[in-house]
Design a protein around this motif. Structure first.
Motif, PDB file in Angstrom:
ATOM      1  N   VAL A 116     -23.685  -1.890  -8.384  1.00 22.69           N
ATOM      2  CA  VAL A 116     -24.890  -1.616  -7.892  1.00 22.69           C
ATOM      3  C   VAL A 116     -25.251  -0.851  -7.688  1.00 22.69           C
ATOM      4  CG1 VAL A 116     -26.655  -2.797  -6.917  1.00 22.69           C
ATOM      5  CG2 VAL A 116     -25.633  -4.409  -7.312  1.00 22.69           C
ATOM      6  N   ALA A 117     -26.305  -0.254  -8.360  1.00 23.92           N
ATOM      7  CA  ALA A 117     -26.575   1.205  -8.853  1.00 23.92           C
ATOM      8  C   ALA A 117     -27.973   2.213  -8.785  1.00 23.92           C
ATOM      9  CB  ALA A 117     -25.710   2.496 -10.535  1.00 23.92           C
ATOM     10  N   SER A 118     -27.956   2.942  -8.001  1.00 25.10           N
ATOM     11  CA  SER A 118     -29.602   2.888  -8.406  1.00 25.10           C
ATOM     12  C   SER A 118     -29.793   4.444  -7.843  1.00 25.10           C
ATOM     13  CB  SER A 118     -30.319   2.661  -6.900  1.00 25.10           C
ATOM     14  OG  SER A 118     -31.197   3.206  -6.602  1.00 25.10           O
ATOM     15  N   ARG A 119     -30.985   5.106  -8.595  1.00 23.30           N
ATOM     16  CA  ARG A 119     -31.355   6.582  -9.047  1.00 23.30           C
ATOM     17  C   ARG A 119     -32.956   6.396  -8.155  1.00 23.30           C
ATOM     18  NH1 ARG A 119     -29.197  10.417 -11.994  1.00 23.30           N
ATOM     19  NH2 ARG A 119     -27.875   9.061 -13.390  1.00 23.30           N
TER      20      ARG A 119
ATOM     21  N   ALA B  95     -23.387 -13.442  -4.241  1.00 24.84           N
ATOM     22  CA  ALA B  95     -24.048 -14.583  -3.048  1.00 24.84           C
ATOM     23  C   ALA B  95     -22.895 -15.004  -2.208  1.00 24.84           C
ATOM     24  CB  ALA B  95     -24.289 -16.115  -3.861  1.00 24.84           C
ATOM     25  N   GLU B  96     -21.873 -15.201  -2.418  1.00 27.03           N
ATOM     26  CA  GLU B  96     -20.488 -15.030  -1.702  1.00 27.03           C
ATOM     27  C   GLU B  96     -20.244 -13.860  -0.379  1.00 27.03           C
ATOM     28  OE1 GLU B  96     -17.071 -15.642  -3.046  1.00 27.03           O
ATOM     29  OE2 GLU B  96     -17.607 -18.016  -3.905  1.00 27.03           O
ATOM     30  N   GLU B  97     -20.869 -12.650  -1.027  1.00 26.22           N
ATOM     31  CA  GLU B  97     -20.508 -11.460   0.043  1.00 26.22           C
ATOM     32  C   GLU B  97     -21.259 -11.395   0.339  1.00 26.22           C
ATOM     33  OE1 GLU B  97     -17.361  -9.059  -1.980  1.00 26.22           O
ATOM     34  OE2 GLU B  97     -15.948 -10.453  -3.238  1.00 26.22           O
ATOM     35  N   VAL B  98     -22.408 -11.012  -0.469  1.00 25.92           N
ATOM     36  CA  VAL B  98     -23.524 -10.881   0.053  1.00 25.92           C
ATOM     37  C   VAL B  98     -25.178 -11.406   0.567  1.00 25.92           C
ATOM     38  CG1 VAL B  98     -25.643  -8.402  -0.223  1.00 25.92           C
ATOM     39  CG2 VAL B  98     -23.105  -8.824  -1.247  1.00 25.92           C
TER      40      VAL B  98
ATOM     41  N   GLN C 137     -31.411 -12.508  -7.503  1.00 27.02           N
ATOM     42  CA  GLN C 137     -32.635 -11.490  -8.514  1.00 27.02           C
ATOM     43  C   GLN C 137     -33.173 -10.611  -7.593  1.00 27.02           C
ATOM     44  OE1 GLN C 137     -30.932 -14.976  -7.794  1.00 27.02           O
ATOM     45  NE2 GLN C 137     -30.816 -15.469  -9.940  1.00 27.02           N
ATOM     46  N   SER C 138     -33.358 -10.677  -6.716  1.00 30.14           N
ATOM     47  CA  SER C 138     -34.179  -9.856  -5.715  1.00 30.14           C
ATOM     48  C   SER C 138     -32.762  -8.570  -5.525  1.00 30.14           C
ATOM     49  CB  SER C 138     -34.420 -10.399  -4.690  1.00 30.14           C
ATOM     50  OG  SER C 138     -33.210 -10.932  -4.021  1.00 30.14           O
ATOM     51  N   ALA C 139     -31.868  -8.470  -5.514  1.00 32.35           N
ATOM     52  CA  ALA C 139     -31.312  -6.738  -5.403  1.00 32.35           C
ATOM     53  C   ALA C 139     -31.409  -6.309  -7.020  1.00 32.35           C
ATOM     54  CB  ALA C 139     -29.820  -7.488  -4.747  1.00 32.35           C
ATOM     55  N   VAL C 140     -31.085  -6.760  -7.661  1.00 34.57           N
ATOM     56  CA  VAL C 140     -30.784  -6.362  -8.879  1.00 34.57           C
ATOM     57  C   VAL C 140     -31.808  -6.766 -10.410  1.00 34.57           C
ATOM     58  CG1 VAL C 140     -28.753  -6.375 -11.341  1.00 34.57           C
ATOM     59  CG2 VAL C 140     -28.298  -6.892  -8.618  1.00 34.57           C
ATOM     60  N   SER C 141     -32.182  -5.438 -10.476  1.00 34.81           N
ATOM     61  CA  SER C 141     -32.973  -5.604 -12.186  1.00 34.81           C
ATOM     62  C   SER C 141     -32.228  -6.212 -13.872  1.00 34.81           C
ATOM     63  CB  SER C 141     -33.337  -4.261 -12.494  1.00 34.81           C
ATOM     64  OG  SER C 141     -34.212  -4.293 -13.424  1.00 34.81           O
ATOM     65  N   ALA C 142     -32.446  -7.723 -13.577  1.00 33.82           N
ATOM     66  CA  ALA C 142     -31.902  -7.934 -15.436  1.00 33.82           C
ATOM     67  C   ALA C 142     -32.162  -7.021 -16.725  1.00 33.82           C
ATOM     68  CB  ALA C 142     -32.564  -9.091 -15.026  1.00 33.82           C
TER      69      ALA C 142
ATOM     70  N   GLY D 117     -28.691  -1.791 -12.124  1.00 33.71           N
ATOM     71  CA  GLY D 117     -29.312  -1.357 -11.187  1.00 33.71           C
ATOM     72  C   GLY D 117     -29.780  -1.991 -10.568  1.00 33.71           C
ATOM     73  N   ALA D 118     -30.529  -1.670  -9.174  1.00 37.79           N
ATOM     74  CA  ALA D 118     -30.919  -2.229  -8.132  1.00 37.79           C
ATOM     75  C   ALA D 118     -32.179  -2.045  -7.765  1.00 37.79           C
ATOM     76  CB  ALA D 118     -29.840  -1.853  -6.556  1.00 37.79           C
ATOM     77  N   THR D 119     -33.361  -2.534  -7.089  1.00 39.47           N
ATOM     78  CA  THR D 119     -34.741  -2.953  -7.246  1.00 39.47           C
ATOM     79  C   THR D 119     -34.785  -2.673  -6.650  1.00 39.47           C
ATOM     80  OG1 THR D 119     -34.067  -4.854  -5.690  1.00 39.47           O
ATOM     81  CG2 THR D 119     -34.301  -5.461  -8.236  1.00 39.47           C
ATOM     82  N   GLN D 120     -36.035  -1.673  -6.506  1.00 34.30           N
ATOM     83  CA  GLN D 120     -36.278  -0.154  -5.254  1.00 34.30           C
ATOM     84  C   GLN D 120     -36.533  -1.501  -4.123  1.00 34.30           C
ATOM     85  OE1 GLN D 120     -40.222   1.902  -6.385  1.00 34.30           O
ATOM     86  NE2 GLN D 120     -40.704   1.543  -4.059  1.00 34.30           N
ATOM     87  N   PRO D 121     -36.975  -2.530  -3.966  1.00 28.40           N
ATOM     88  CA  PRO D 121     -36.494  -2.655  -2.232  1.00 28.40           C
ATOM     89  C   PRO D 121     -35.508  -2.761  -1.552  1.00 28.40           C
ATOM     90  CG  PRO D 121     -38.385  -4.751  -3.273  1.00 28.40           C
ATOM     91  CD  PRO D 121     -37.292  -3.474  -4.784  1.00 28.40           C
ATOM     92  N   PHE D 122     -34.649  -3.472  -2.712  1.00 26.97           N
ATOM     93  CA  PHE D 122     -33.268  -3.660  -2.269  1.00 26.97           C
ATOM     94  C   PHE D 122     -32.772  -2.185  -1.495  1.00 26.97           C
ATOM     95  CE2 PHE D 122     -27.774  -3.997  -3.161  1.00 26.97           C
ATOM     96  CZ  PHE D 122     -28.091  -4.550  -1.962  1.00 26.97           C
ATOM     97  N   PHE D 123     -32.487  -1.364  -2.821  1.00 28.69           N
ATOM     98  CA  PHE D 123     -31.815   0.173  -2.086  1.00 28.69           C
ATOM     99  C   PHE D 123     -32.844   0.969  -0.954  1.00 28.69           C
ATOM    100  CE2 PHE D 123     -32.849   4.704  -2.206  1.00 28.69           C
ATOM    101  CZ  PHE D 123     -31.085   5.025  -2.654  1.00 28.69           C
TER     102      PHE D 123
END
Length: 588
Positions: free
Chosen positions: A247-250, A294-297, A303-308, A350-356
């Motif tokens: 999972v990455a973020s810019r 789901a097991e590790e985080v 759906q809330s952490a990753v942009s589809a 890609g990570a969502t803004q709220p998660f990052f």
């Protein structure tokens, strides 16, 4: 086994890839059209080609269930019946019989299962596994079948073989495909040709892996991968058994990736794990990624952490020595018989803004992101060995990691930096990023930008180091880290490594090359005694280390002979047991 023979074998039972999971179809470049996967209705019920061919049961996906639940209970029962001395052969035949009896219990027989959901999940607490089935003739057949089973590999993977299985025995083993487990794993049976089965990794590597890979890829093509990166690019499809989630973020013109760690461990890793392709398990690598997330985080839904819109799937491959005993070390038809190939699937998202912004070190108040326990479910932590069985018996949630954080990627070099000191990552992550393959750079290039105020996230100024755990090139890492060791320092380094936790044979070799003294005595005994007595190090590595120490002058005395005796009793690999015995014969 020959490729021609494998292609003629009957197919194993499975589940369609389109039956579950949020992804409708795999985007992986496997030559598989969308929606193609496992299909129970397409099972080939034709009889086996020859009764003289052996049958192997690949139990890798349920190995933890067997080790955590069945094996301890089998040992207890054997001790009650025969006294304190038990052996691995008796234990594995007992749990194999247990699985067969449970699979043939009336409520689990295929003719009584109208749909997948009708089959109860196996927990290990089923009493019918310990008593004969009602049909005395059938139970006698199950007992006879289990008594002929040979456990070819007791570790990772776990493989049992039945030599020269008859048509009836094949039919009896088919019932194992219907078993479901809380781990979501399944049992896979396949035929192969070769000499009589024996307990030996070399036997598994030389005679089972080609047949296993060919059979599984033929039946479930979504696990056949054409790598995008690494040693096997352009060489055709290979079986992949592990998925990692990158999972990455810019943000603010900088690039970050998300990593996890357990409080008891030093290394930071990507989320991910092995494919669980049971009837209630994964139908694609994307399913694996979502399940592992789901097991590790827990507490942070995918759906809330990753942009589809920002998901890329890559195959990363490397060549290995045949000696690496691991489920991921696969055989390929056109590969040198002394080499194996690993292909790991990376799900890059890609990570969502709220998660990052909610988990980044500075935005979180200069703190690590604490992974919350899931609600309304029992929780077991990875270091709590006594309660691991409850994962299988009571569907407890395994907390493999406790904290997460972000690392910054230097896009020009691929090097990693952290917001705080002391961060160490596994080599697979550092190596891939510093290699800067086109597929990874393309993924990073299409990430959406998260806008923040200037200097809202201070610089990540601490270099990240690389761990040797899981490295395929430990020799180069030790050479870099310990290049200038004096003989005295090499001796101390080797003593400390052999005395504390697991050690690597590459470190032993490097210290010996730096002229470590192998004849000196230390607290706890000689270096050879320390190497043999280290129970955290598996038998194959300990044996190589002992051989190297002896080749540099270490001798087998009373203490060393006692430790070798313990190794012989614990050893399940027939070839290594013979080497241990020859080693003991050199006692001075």
């Amino acid at each position: 086994a020959s490729r021609r023979f494998v292609a003629q074998l009957p197919l194993a039972v499975g589940r369609s890839a389109s039956e579950g999971g949020a992804f409708k179809a795999s985007r992986f470049r496997s030559g598989m059209p969308p929606g193609v996967g496992r299909d129970d209705s397409a099972v080939d019920a034709s009889p086996p080609q020859a009764a003289s061919d052996h049958v192997a049961l690949w139990l890798e996906e349920v190995a933890h269930f067997i080790a955590d639940v069945l094996a301890p209970e089998c040992e207890r029962r054997l001790k009650d019946e025969h006294g304190p001395k038990t052996d691995a052969l008796s234990r594995h035949r007992m749990w194999f019989l247990w699985l067969l009896r449970v699979a043939h219990a009336p409520a689990r027989r295929p003719e009584h299962l109208l749909a997948e959901g009708d089959a109860p999940v196996v927990t290990g607490m089923e009493p019918e596994g310990w008593v004969p089935v009602e049909d005395e003739g059938l139970d006698a057949e199950l007992v006879a079948l289990s008594s002929r089973a040979v456990c070819c590999c007791f570790g990772n993977p776990l493989v049992v073989a039945v030599p020269e299985a008859t048509v009836r025995e094949l039919d009896l083993m088919e019932a194992l495909h219907s078993l479901m487990f809380h781990s979501c794993g399944g049992i896979f049976a396949f035929q192969y040709q070769g000499p009589q089965p024996r307990s030996s990794w070399r036997y598994v590597f030389e005679h089972l892996l080609l047949a296993y890979g060919a059979r599984l890829m033929a039946k479930e093509p979504q696990w056949a991968v054409k790598p995008d990166v690494g040693d096997w690019v352009g060489e055709g499809a290979v079986l992949a058994r592990t998925a990692r989630v990158c999972v990455a973020s810019r943000c603010g013109g900088r690039l970050f990736i998300f990593v996890l760690r357990d409080d008891k461990e030093r290394d930071w890793v990507l989320p991910g794990g092995a494919v669980s392709r049971g009837r209630n398990g994964d139908g694609s690598f994307e399913d694996t990624a979502q399940r592992e997330w789901a097991e590790e985080v827990p507490g942070t839904p995918w759906q809330s952490a990753v942009s589809a819109n920002e998901v890329t799937v890559l195959g990363v491959s490397k060549l290995n020595s045949w000696e690496w005993e691991n489920r991921d070390n696969q055989r390929a038809p056109n590969l040198d018989h002394e080499k194996g190939v690993t292909c790991t699937v990376w799900i890059c998202a890609g990570a969502t803004q709220p998660f990052f912004l909610g988990s980044e070190w500075h935005k979180a108040g200069r703190r690590l992101f604490a992974i919350p326990e899931p609600k309304d479910v029992e929780v077991v932590y990875a270091h709590d060995k006594k309660n691991l069985s409850r994962i299988h018996t009571h569907r407890a949630h395994l907390m493999e990691h406790t904290v997460g954080t972000w690392l910054e990627v230097d896009e020009a070099t691929g090097k990693l930096r952290a917001a705080f000191e002391g961060v160490q990552v596994r080599e697979y992550l550092a190596e891939l990023l510093m290699g800067r393959p086109d597929a990874i750079r393309h993924f990073f290039g299409k990430l959406d930008k998260i806008e923040v105020e200037v200097d809202a996230i201070p610089a990540y100024k601490y270099p990240v180091t690389t761990s040797t755990v899981g490295s395929g090139n430990k020799w180069a890492l030790y050479k870099k880290q310990c290049e200038n060791l004096s003989p005295a320092d090499a001796t101390v380094t080797l003593r400390d490594a052999l005395s504390n936790g697991r050690y690597d044979k590459e470190l032993v070799q490097w210290c010996l090359n730096r002229r470590a003294c192998v004849t000196a005595e230390h607290p706890g005994g000689s270096l050879l005694t320390l190497a043999l007595a280290n129970r955290g190090t598996r038998g194959a590595v300990a044996q190589k280390a002992a051989q190297m120490l002896m080749s540099h002058g270490a001798t087998v005395g009373t203490a060393e002979a006692e430790e070798i005796d313990r190794r012989i009793k614990e050893e399940t690999d027939e070839e290594r047991r013979m080497i241990w015995m020859r080693m003991k014969e050199k006692r001075s």
